[in-house]
Design a protein around this motif. Structure first.
Motif, PDB file in Angstrom:
ATOM      1  N   GLN A 100       0.924  -1.046   0.019  1.00  0.00           N
ATOM      2  CA  GLN A 100       0.176  -0.017   0.040  1.00  0.00           C
ATOM      3  C   GLN A 100       0.710   1.231   0.079  1.00  0.00           C
ATOM      4  OE1 GLN A 100      -0.379  -2.468   1.884  1.00  0.00           O
ATOM      5  NE2 GLN A 100      -2.300  -3.486   1.665  1.00  0.00           N
ATOM      6  N   GLY A 101       1.982   1.187   0.762  1.00  0.00           N
ATOM      7  CA  GLY A 101       2.854   2.134   0.606  1.00  0.00           C
ATOM      8  C   GLY A 101       3.518   2.554  -0.727  1.00  0.00           C
ATOM      9  N   TYR A 102       3.918   1.482  -1.574  1.00  0.00           N
ATOM     10  CA  TYR A 102       4.528   1.603  -2.724  1.00  0.00           C
ATOM     11  C   TYR A 102       3.248   2.320  -3.765  1.00  0.00           C
ATOM     12  CZ  TYR A 102       5.851   0.319  -7.536  1.00  0.00           C
ATOM     13  OH  TYR A 102       6.304   0.200  -8.728  1.00  0.00           O
ATOM     14  N   ASP A 103       2.079   2.012  -3.517  1.00  0.00           N
ATOM     15  CA  ASP A 103       0.804   2.260  -4.233  1.00  0.00           C
ATOM     16  C   ASP A 103       0.677   3.819  -3.896  1.00  0.00           C
ATOM     17  OD1 ASP A 103       0.213   0.028  -5.569  1.00  0.00           O
ATOM     18  OD2 ASP A 103      -1.403  -0.506  -3.985  1.00  0.00           O
ATOM     19  N   ARG A 104       0.969   4.407  -2.751  1.00  0.00           N
ATOM     20  CA  ARG A 104       0.624   5.761  -2.452  1.00  0.00           C
ATOM     21  C   ARG A 104       1.859   6.399  -3.140  1.00  0.00           C
ATOM     22  NH1 ARG A 104       1.746   7.347   3.726  1.00  0.00           N
ATOM     23  NH2 ARG A 104       3.979   6.958   2.802  1.00  0.00           N
ATOM     24  N   HIS A 105       3.067   5.765  -3.066  1.00  0.00           N
ATOM     25  CA  HIS A 105       3.989   6.704  -3.773  1.00  0.00           C
ATOM     26  C   HIS A 105       3.569   6.787  -5.311  1.00  0.00           C
ATOM     27  CE1 HIS A 105       7.290   6.817  -0.807  1.00  0.00           C
ATOM     28  NE2 HIS A 105       7.156   5.784  -0.570  1.00  0.00           N
ATOM     29  N   LYS A 106       3.295   5.733  -5.850  1.00  0.00           N
ATOM     30  CA  LYS A 106       2.621   5.948  -7.489  1.00  0.00           C
ATOM     31  C   LYS A 106       1.581   6.887  -7.500  1.00  0.00           C
ATOM     32  CE  LYS A 106       6.033   3.498  -8.950  1.00  0.00           C
ATOM     33  NZ  LYS A 106       7.183   4.288  -9.701  1.00  0.00           N
ATOM     34  N   ARG A 107       0.582   6.903  -6.633  1.00  0.00           N
ATOM     35  CA  ARG A 107      -0.421   7.741  -6.536  1.00  0.00           C
ATOM     36  C   ARG A 107      -0.001   9.348  -6.680  1.00  0.00           C
ATOM     37  NH1 ARG A 107      -3.263   4.482  -3.121  1.00  0.00           N
ATOM     38  NH2 ARG A 107      -2.581   5.714  -1.385  1.00  0.00           N
ATOM     39  N   ARG A 108       0.916   9.378  -5.775  1.00  0.00           N
ATOM     40  CA  ARG A 108       1.530  10.745  -5.688  1.00  0.00           C
ATOM     41  C   ARG A 108       2.473  11.311  -6.789  1.00  0.00           C
ATOM     42  NH1 ARG A 108       2.895  10.922   0.955  1.00  0.00           N
ATOM     43  NH2 ARG A 108       0.860  11.220   1.619  1.00  0.00           N
ATOM     44  N   LYS A 109       2.732  10.103  -7.577  1.00  0.00           N
ATOM     45  CA  LYS A 109       3.879  10.381  -8.862  1.00  0.00           C
ATOM     46  C   LYS A 109       5.009  10.735  -8.424  1.00  0.00           C
ATOM     47  CE  LYS A 109       0.116  12.080 -12.118  1.00  0.00           C
ATOM     48  NZ  LYS A 109      -0.717  11.279 -11.748  1.00  0.00           N
ATOM     49  N   GLU A 110       5.592   9.926  -7.349  1.00  0.00           N
ATOM     50  CA  GLU A 110       6.954  10.075  -6.904  1.00  0.00           C
ATOM     51  C   GLU A 110       7.624   8.671  -6.997  1.00  0.00           C
ATOM     52  OE1 GLU A 110       5.831  11.814  -3.068  1.00  0.00           O
ATOM     53  OE2 GLU A 110       5.804   9.788  -2.104  1.00  0.00           O
ATOM     54  N   ASP A 111       9.005   8.793  -6.873  1.00  0.00           N
ATOM     55  CA  ASP A 111       9.628   7.443  -6.690  1.00  0.00           C
ATOM     56  C   ASP A 111       9.581   6.832  -5.421  1.00  0.00           C
ATOM     57  OD1 ASP A 111      10.747   8.020  -9.397  1.00  0.00           O
ATOM     58  OD2 ASP A 111      12.466   9.094  -8.504  1.00  0.00           O
ATOM     59  N   ALA A 112       9.269   5.423  -5.420  1.00  0.00           N
ATOM     60  CA  ALA A 112       9.004   4.525  -4.427  1.00  0.00           C
ATOM     61  C   ALA A 112      10.278   4.508  -3.608  1.00  0.00           C
ATOM     62  CB  ALA A 112       8.528   3.448  -4.625  1.00  0.00           C
ATOM     63  N   CYS A 113      10.384   4.623  -2.262  1.00  0.00           N
ATOM     64  CA  CYS A 113      11.399   4.210  -1.461  1.00  0.00           C
ATOM     65  C   CYS A 113      11.931   2.873  -1.652  1.00  0.00           C
ATOM     66  CB  CYS A 113      11.284   4.553  -0.255  1.00  0.00           C
ATOM     67  SG  CYS A 113      10.088   3.670   0.764  1.00  0.00           S
ATOM     68  N   GLY A 114      13.131   2.496  -1.107  1.00  0.00           N
ATOM     69  CA  GLY A 114      13.499   1.055  -1.288  1.00  0.00           C
ATOM     70  C   GLY A 114      12.460  -0.078  -0.549  1.00  0.00           C
ATOM     71  N   ARG A 115      12.237   0.419   0.611  1.00  0.00           N
ATOM     72  CA  ARG A 115      11.474  -0.556   1.621  1.00  0.00           C
ATOM     73  C   ARG A 115      10.305  -0.690   0.760  1.00  0.00           C
ATOM     74  NH1 ARG A 115      12.558  -1.736   6.568  1.00  0.00           N
ATOM     75  NH2 ARG A 115      10.596  -2.143   7.002  1.00  0.00           N
ATOM     76  N   CYS A 116       9.583   0.238   0.032  1.00  0.00           N
ATOM     77  CA  CYS A 116       8.441   0.032  -0.665  1.00  0.00           C
ATOM     78  C   CYS A 116       8.569  -0.789  -1.749  1.00  0.00           C
ATOM     79  CB  CYS A 116       7.681   1.284  -1.003  1.00  0.00           C
ATOM     80  SG  CYS A 116       7.070   2.329   0.652  1.00  0.00           S
ATOM     81  N   LYS A 117       9.435  -0.641  -2.795  1.00  0.00           N
ATOM     82  CA  LYS A 117       9.864  -1.352  -3.738  1.00  0.00           C
ATOM     83  C   LYS A 117      10.298  -2.908  -3.323  1.00  0.00           C
ATOM     84  CE  LYS A 117      12.092   2.182  -6.684  1.00  0.00           C
ATOM     85  NZ  LYS A 117      13.224   2.523  -7.278  1.00  0.00           N
ATOM     86  N   ALA A 118      10.723  -2.916  -2.199  1.00  0.00           N
ATOM     87  CA  ALA A 118      11.023  -4.496  -1.938  1.00  0.00           C
ATOM     88  C   ALA A 118       9.593  -5.144  -1.372  1.00  0.00           C
ATOM     89  CB  ALA A 118      11.833  -4.420  -0.678  1.00  0.00           C
ATOM     90  N   ALA A 119       8.929  -4.394  -0.863  1.00  0.00           N
ATOM     91  CA  ALA A 119       7.560  -5.002  -0.233  1.00  0.00           C
ATOM     92  C   ALA A 119       6.851  -5.189  -1.282  1.00  0.00           C
ATOM     93  CB  ALA A 119       6.852  -3.872   0.592  1.00  0.00           C
ATOM     94  N   TYR A 120       6.875  -4.221  -2.600  1.00  0.00           N
ATOM     95  CA  TYR A 120       6.068  -4.678  -3.731  1.00  0.00           C
ATOM     96  C   TYR A 120       6.407  -5.947  -4.429  1.00  0.00           C
ATOM     97  CZ  TYR A 120       3.820  -3.898  -8.283  1.00  0.00           C
ATOM     98  OH  TYR A 120       2.840  -4.083  -9.394  1.00  0.00           O
ATOM     99  N   ALA A 121       7.649  -6.026  -4.318  1.00  0.00           N
ATOM    100  CA  ALA A 121       8.308  -7.286  -5.087  1.00  0.00           C
ATOM    101  C   ALA A 121       8.000  -8.394  -4.477  1.00  0.00           C
ATOM    102  CB  ALA A 121       9.854  -6.962  -5.379  1.00  0.00           C
ATOM    103  N   LEU A 122       7.796  -8.234  -3.139  1.00  0.00           N
ATOM    104  CA  LEU A 122       7.434  -9.784  -2.321  1.00  0.00           C
ATOM    105  C   LEU A 122       6.123  -9.809  -2.746  1.00  0.00           C
ATOM    106  CD1 LEU A 122       8.352 -11.731  -0.185  1.00  0.00           C
ATOM    107  CD2 LEU A 122       7.767 -10.087   1.436  1.00  0.00           C
ATOM    108  N   ALA A 123       5.276  -8.786  -2.577  1.00  0.00           N
ATOM    109  CA  ALA A 123       3.659  -9.031  -2.857  1.00  0.00           C
ATOM    110  C   ALA A 123       3.429  -9.453  -4.123  1.00  0.00           C
ATOM    111  CB  ALA A 123       3.152  -7.537  -2.508  1.00  0.00           C
ATOM    112  N   TYR A 124       4.192  -8.806  -5.291  1.00  0.00           N
ATOM    113  CA  TYR A 124       3.820  -9.018  -6.574  1.00  0.00           C
ATOM    114  C   TYR A 124       4.245 -10.561  -6.713  1.00  0.00           C
ATOM    115  CZ  TYR A 124       3.498  -8.680 -11.662  1.00  0.00           C
ATOM    116  OH  TYR A 124       2.872  -8.964 -12.876  1.00  0.00           O
ATOM    117  N   ARG A 125       5.310 -10.842  -6.404  1.00  0.00           N
ATOM    118  CA  ARG A 125       5.887 -12.522  -6.429  1.00  0.00           C
ATOM    119  C   ARG A 125       4.575 -13.302  -5.905  1.00  0.00           C
ATOM    120  NH1 ARG A 125      10.336 -12.463  -3.001  1.00  0.00           N
ATOM    121  NH2 ARG A 125      11.091 -11.331  -4.734  1.00  0.00           N
ATOM    122  N   HIS A 126       3.781 -12.842  -4.516  1.00  0.00           N
ATOM    123  CA  HIS A 126       2.903 -13.720  -4.189  1.00  0.00           C
ATOM    124  C   HIS A 126       1.747 -13.745  -5.268  1.00  0.00           C
ATOM    125  CE1 HIS A 126      -0.894 -14.512  -1.650  1.00  0.00           C
ATOM    126  NE2 HIS A 126      -0.046 -15.289  -1.138  1.00  0.00           N
TER     127      HIS A 126
END
Length: 148
Positions: A100-126
């Protein structure tokens, strides 16, 4: 000395010159029996139409009666009151390090932080494995350290 009570002694009803009032609603004209509304909000049994019940519930809630008391007096369930008069539910803040943090970064049109990118990668793998984000594991500190 008086002690405070949960319900006022008498809730004033609608002030009208006639016992029947016509009210304009989005669905059309509603006929409100003010005597029945007054009796219902003060605890006397009264058969109400849905428009009268909604008006009585509005008056009772405005005067601070509890939702369960209003539901009992008006003759509707609490879910109906929630549908008629929704209450604001507190939103949980979105934190970084989650999908959800990754999605918030994308909604705000900003680059996602490293933690959010890693969390998104883990969730997307699932998601690729199971076809849903439901049940996706959360990013832990050890997974973040190994991803970084």
């Amino acid at each position: 000395m008086t002690t405070p009570t949960d319900t006022p002694a008498r809730i004033p009803g609608m002030r009208a010159a006639a016992p029947t009032v016509f009210v304009a609603t989005p669905k059309g004209l509603a006929i409100i029996d003010t005597v029945a509304v007054d009796r219902a909000i003060n605890g006397a049994p009264a058969a109400l139409t849905s428009d009268e019940a909604r008006m009585a519930a509005h008056l009772a809630l405005t005067h601070g009666l509890a939702r369960d008391v209003v539901a009992a007096r008006v003759g509707v369930c609490e879910r109906t009151l929630d549908r008629w008069f929704p209450t604001e539910k507190p939103r949980t803040p979105v934190v970084c390090g989650t999908r959800q943090g990754y999605d918030r970064h994308k909604r705000r049109k900003e680059d996602a932080c490293g933690r959010c990118k890693a969390a998104y990668a883990l969730a997307y793998r699932h998601y690729r494995t199971h076809g849903t984000y439901v049940g996706a594991p959360a990013l832990t500190d050890t997974e973040w350290e190994t991803a970084a």
